[in-house]
Design a protein around this motif. Sequence first.
Motif, PDB file in Angstrom:
ATOM      1  N   GLY A 109       3.372  -1.714  13.422  1.00 36.26           N
ATOM      2  CA  GLY A 109       2.182  -2.027  12.904  1.00 36.26           C
ATOM      3  C   GLY A 109       1.245  -0.986  12.813  1.00 36.26           C
ATOM      4  N   VAL A 110       0.760  -0.588  13.830  1.00 32.57           N
ATOM      5  CA  VAL A 110      -0.014   0.751  14.061  1.00 32.57           C
ATOM      6  C   VAL A 110       0.329   1.892  13.081  1.00 32.57           C
ATOM      7  CG1 VAL A 110      -1.455   2.174  15.475  1.00 32.57           C
ATOM      8  CG2 VAL A 110      -1.296   0.024  15.856  1.00 32.57           C
ATOM      9  N   PHE A 111       1.567   2.247  13.223  1.00 29.50           N
ATOM     10  CA  PHE A 111       2.421   3.057  12.706  1.00 29.50           C
ATOM     11  C   PHE A 111       2.352   3.127  11.162  1.00 29.50           C
ATOM     12  CE2 PHE A 111       5.874   5.174  10.354  1.00 29.50           C
ATOM     13  CZ  PHE A 111       5.830   6.504  11.134  1.00 29.50           C
ATOM     14  N   VAL A 112       2.580   2.064  10.775  1.00 30.24           N
ATOM     15  CA  VAL A 112       2.635   1.774   9.176  1.00 30.24           C
ATOM     16  C   VAL A 112       1.190   2.067   8.489  1.00 30.24           C
ATOM     17  CG1 VAL A 112       2.734  -0.093   7.309  1.00 30.24           C
ATOM     18  CG2 VAL A 112       4.549   0.187   9.083  1.00 30.24           C
ATOM     19  N   PHE A 113       0.238   1.687   9.500  1.00 36.76           N
ATOM     20  CA  PHE A 113      -1.257   1.883   8.781  1.00 36.76           C
ATOM     21  C   PHE A 113      -1.647   3.368   8.832  1.00 36.76           C
ATOM     22  CE2 PHE A 113      -3.503  -1.490  11.788  1.00 36.76           C
ATOM     23  CZ  PHE A 113      -4.382  -0.513  12.285  1.00 36.76           C
ATOM     24  N   THR A 114      -1.223   3.817   9.825  1.00 38.85           N
ATOM     25  CA  THR A 114      -1.966   5.327  10.127  1.00 38.85           C
ATOM     26  C   THR A 114      -1.061   6.064   9.249  1.00 38.85           C
ATOM     27  OG1 THR A 114      -0.349   5.324  12.065  1.00 38.85           O
ATOM     28  CG2 THR A 114      -2.748   4.898  12.166  1.00 38.85           C
ATOM     29  N   HIS A 115       0.192   5.811   8.983  1.00 38.68           N
ATOM     30  CA  HIS A 115       0.961   6.874   8.121  1.00 38.68           C
ATOM     31  C   HIS A 115       1.067   6.126   6.587  1.00 38.68           C
ATOM     32  CE1 HIS A 115       2.097   8.212  12.006  1.00 38.68           C
ATOM     33  NE2 HIS A 115       2.557   9.064  11.445  1.00 38.68           N
ATOM     34  N   GLY A 116      -0.141   5.490   6.113  1.00 37.95           N
ATOM     35  CA  GLY A 116       0.153   5.143   4.856  1.00 37.95           C
ATOM     36  C   GLY A 116       0.080   6.159   3.704  1.00 37.95           C
ATOM     37  N   HIS A 117      -0.492   7.206   4.183  1.00 36.89           N
ATOM     38  CA  HIS A 117      -0.415   8.107   3.019  1.00 36.89           C
ATOM     39  C   HIS A 117       0.642   9.156   3.033  1.00 36.89           C
ATOM     40  CE1 HIS A 117      -1.786   9.763   6.928  1.00 36.89           C
ATOM     41  NE2 HIS A 117      -1.910  11.070   6.212  1.00 36.89           N
ATOM     42  N   PRO A 123      -6.461   8.269   5.400  1.00 33.43           N
ATOM     43  CA  PRO A 123      -5.964   7.450   6.522  1.00 33.43           C
ATOM     44  C   PRO A 123      -6.974   6.902   7.182  1.00 33.43           C
ATOM     45  CG  PRO A 123      -5.452   9.746   6.539  1.00 33.43           C
ATOM     46  CD  PRO A 123      -6.009   9.841   5.287  1.00 33.43           C
ATOM     47  N   VAL A 124      -8.126   7.255   7.298  1.00 31.44           N
ATOM     48  CA  VAL A 124      -9.259   6.501   8.076  1.00 31.44           C
ATOM     49  C   VAL A 124      -9.369   5.206   6.993  1.00 31.44           C
ATOM     50  CG1 VAL A 124     -11.547   6.729   8.844  1.00 31.44           C
ATOM     51  CG2 VAL A 124     -10.202   8.940   8.674  1.00 31.44           C
ATOM     52  N   ILE A 125      -9.898   5.470   5.976  1.00 32.46           N
ATOM     53  CA  ILE A 125     -10.110   4.296   4.958  1.00 32.46           C
ATOM     54  C   ILE A 125      -8.860   3.278   5.117  1.00 32.46           C
ATOM     55  CG2 ILE A 125     -10.611   3.385   2.848  1.00 32.46           C
ATOM     56  CD1 ILE A 125     -12.048   5.938   2.166  1.00 32.46           C
ATOM     57  N   TYR A 126      -7.845   3.773   5.061  1.00 36.68           N
ATOM     58  CA  TYR A 126      -6.725   2.619   4.934  1.00 36.68           C
ATOM     59  C   TYR A 126      -6.571   1.994   6.423  1.00 36.68           C
ATOM     60  CZ  TYR A 126      -3.270   1.184   1.450  1.00 36.68           C
ATOM     61  OH  TYR A 126      -2.615   0.482   0.694  1.00 36.68           O
ATOM     62  N   SER A 127      -6.922   2.721   7.574  1.00 32.07           N
ATOM     63  CA  SER A 127      -6.819   2.053   8.622  1.00 32.07           C
ATOM     64  C   SER A 127      -7.738   0.893   8.807  1.00 32.07           C
ATOM     65  CB  SER A 127      -6.880   2.956  10.012  1.00 32.07           C
ATOM     66  OG  SER A 127      -5.912   4.239   9.809  1.00 32.07           O
ATOM     67  N   LEU A 128      -9.027   1.190   8.239  1.00 34.05           N
ATOM     68  CA  LEU A 128     -10.195   0.097   8.594  1.00 34.05           C
ATOM     69  C   LEU A 128      -9.601  -1.084   7.687  1.00 34.05           C
ATOM     70  CD1 LEU A 128     -13.164   2.394   8.134  1.00 34.05           C
ATOM     71  CD2 LEU A 128     -12.365   1.255   9.934  1.00 34.05           C
ATOM     72  N   ILE A 129      -9.195  -0.841   6.327  1.00 28.49           N
ATOM     73  CA  ILE A 129      -8.686  -2.012   5.662  1.00 28.49           C
ATOM     74  C   ILE A 129      -7.540  -2.619   6.511  1.00 28.49           C
ATOM     75  CG2 ILE A 129      -7.405  -2.548   3.731  1.00 28.49           C
ATOM     76  CD1 ILE A 129      -8.497  -0.027   2.308  1.00 28.49           C
ATOM     77  N   GLY A 130      -6.478  -2.058   7.121  1.00 26.93           N
ATOM     78  CA  GLY A 130      -5.582  -2.442   7.834  1.00 26.93           C
ATOM     79  C   GLY A 130      -6.222  -3.421   9.024  1.00 26.93           C
ATOM     80  N   LEU A 131      -7.177  -2.897   9.606  1.00 24.48           N
ATOM     81  CA  LEU A 131      -7.864  -3.859  10.737  1.00 24.48           C
ATOM     82  C   LEU A 131      -8.494  -4.838  10.173  1.00 24.48           C
ATOM     83  CD1 LEU A 131      -9.679  -1.257  13.099  1.00 24.48           C
ATOM     84  CD2 LEU A 131      -7.847  -2.787  13.512  1.00 24.48           C
TER      85      LEU A 131
END
Lengths: 82, 117, 229
Positions: free
Chosen positions: C115-123, C203-211
């Motif tokens: 899960g963490v890999f997927v949202f930090t590598h979203g870009h 990646p920062v914005i997408y990780s925040l969206i993920g959380l």
Amino acid sequence: MISVFIIVTGMLMIAAGVLAVHQKHLLSAVILAGVISLLASVLYIVLAAPDVAMTEAAIGSALTTIVFLFALKKIREQDKHD
Amino acid sequence: MIYVSIIGFALIIIGLYGMLTRRNIIRIIIGFSIADTGIHLMMVSIGYLKGRTAPILDKAVDQADALQRVVDPVPSALVLTAIVIGLAVTALMLAYAVRLHEAKGSLDIHDFKELKW
Amino acid sequence: MIRKYAVILILGLFVLMLLPLLTELTPFQELSPVAQKYAGEGPDALGSANLVTSVVVTYRGMDTLGEVAVLFAAAAGVGFFLRRKEKRPAPGKREASALLKTGTAFLLPLILLVGVFVFTHGHLTPGGGFQGGVLIASAVVLFLFANRSASVSRTILQWTESLSGVFYVAMGALGLLLAAGFLDSRFLPPGEFGKLFSAGAIPVIYSLIGLKVGSELVGIIDNMRGGAE
């Protein structure tokens, strides 16, 4: 070749949809709705949309089914309580 | 891909049929979620272009020929958010259904006559 | 009887409404102008290899913000309707089977890691905040299945959700101040294309969206389950 695969998957999905609407047992209807989502995620891969496929596989087939099951459980508990 | 559009079309109609003819509220929600899947399939299939690949650039698809090699990313992005919303809305409808059952002890839509005219 | 005809009539009208989508629509031969702009300029301007991510986070960032708001409203609605009035012990809670417990102990860290890999590598790879958040939510569901008596801490959930939401909007406002507009991701250095630390703030914005998505979905599921207060 790929169109044969799509047609077979589609037939399965449509059959599952008709069954889900007509199924007597509520639990099987919920599971069939989940199966439709799972097959849809395979079609998204064929349509070159892997992002959507991941979302559909995780949400459509897993979390939606779980939410339905929790709701069924709550309703059953209320039935027992009355 | 016309076949996928047809599948989406059929699922929308099946879902609508279920929503209109079933009496159990949970079944109506199941019909809604089937129609939801159909609409998403249809939207993604409109963005597909024959023989192209996913809109992700790497060594195989470089920036120069991206315009000729990738499918439309916009429908994917829209459907991505629509699926998440779909789950939240389904959960909200189920929460309503649970409360309605708590109030009336029944899930039959014909038992709820307060808003009938 | 009249009801049956009305249903057939409504379905027929819907078929008529949707049929042009099948018959009239000729398959596109090339990308639509909007998609051409996104695919042509996107990689250079934003540095994101995954074009879907650049559309979701930056080009259509406003829509995503609205979507997260709708998700929050729905989660709040579920919480409101299923709030427990009196606490009654759930009858007959069986212990989970040994198979489920062992499997969970083995799989849970792996699912969280994915899960963490997927949202930090979203870009870079398929996936992103929404998928990663959903994976984390499903890991929590697995944990709840294996440990029936466990409950999710509301305090942690609420703080995660609120803080990630606030930081998401704050990142958008930073884009307004330092770059071209609200939710513009170009105020951080673009980095090297295709590396983890690249693509500006995406990646920062997408990780925040993920959380945010993850904690909201966990909240919905915990409410549906009838978790402890």
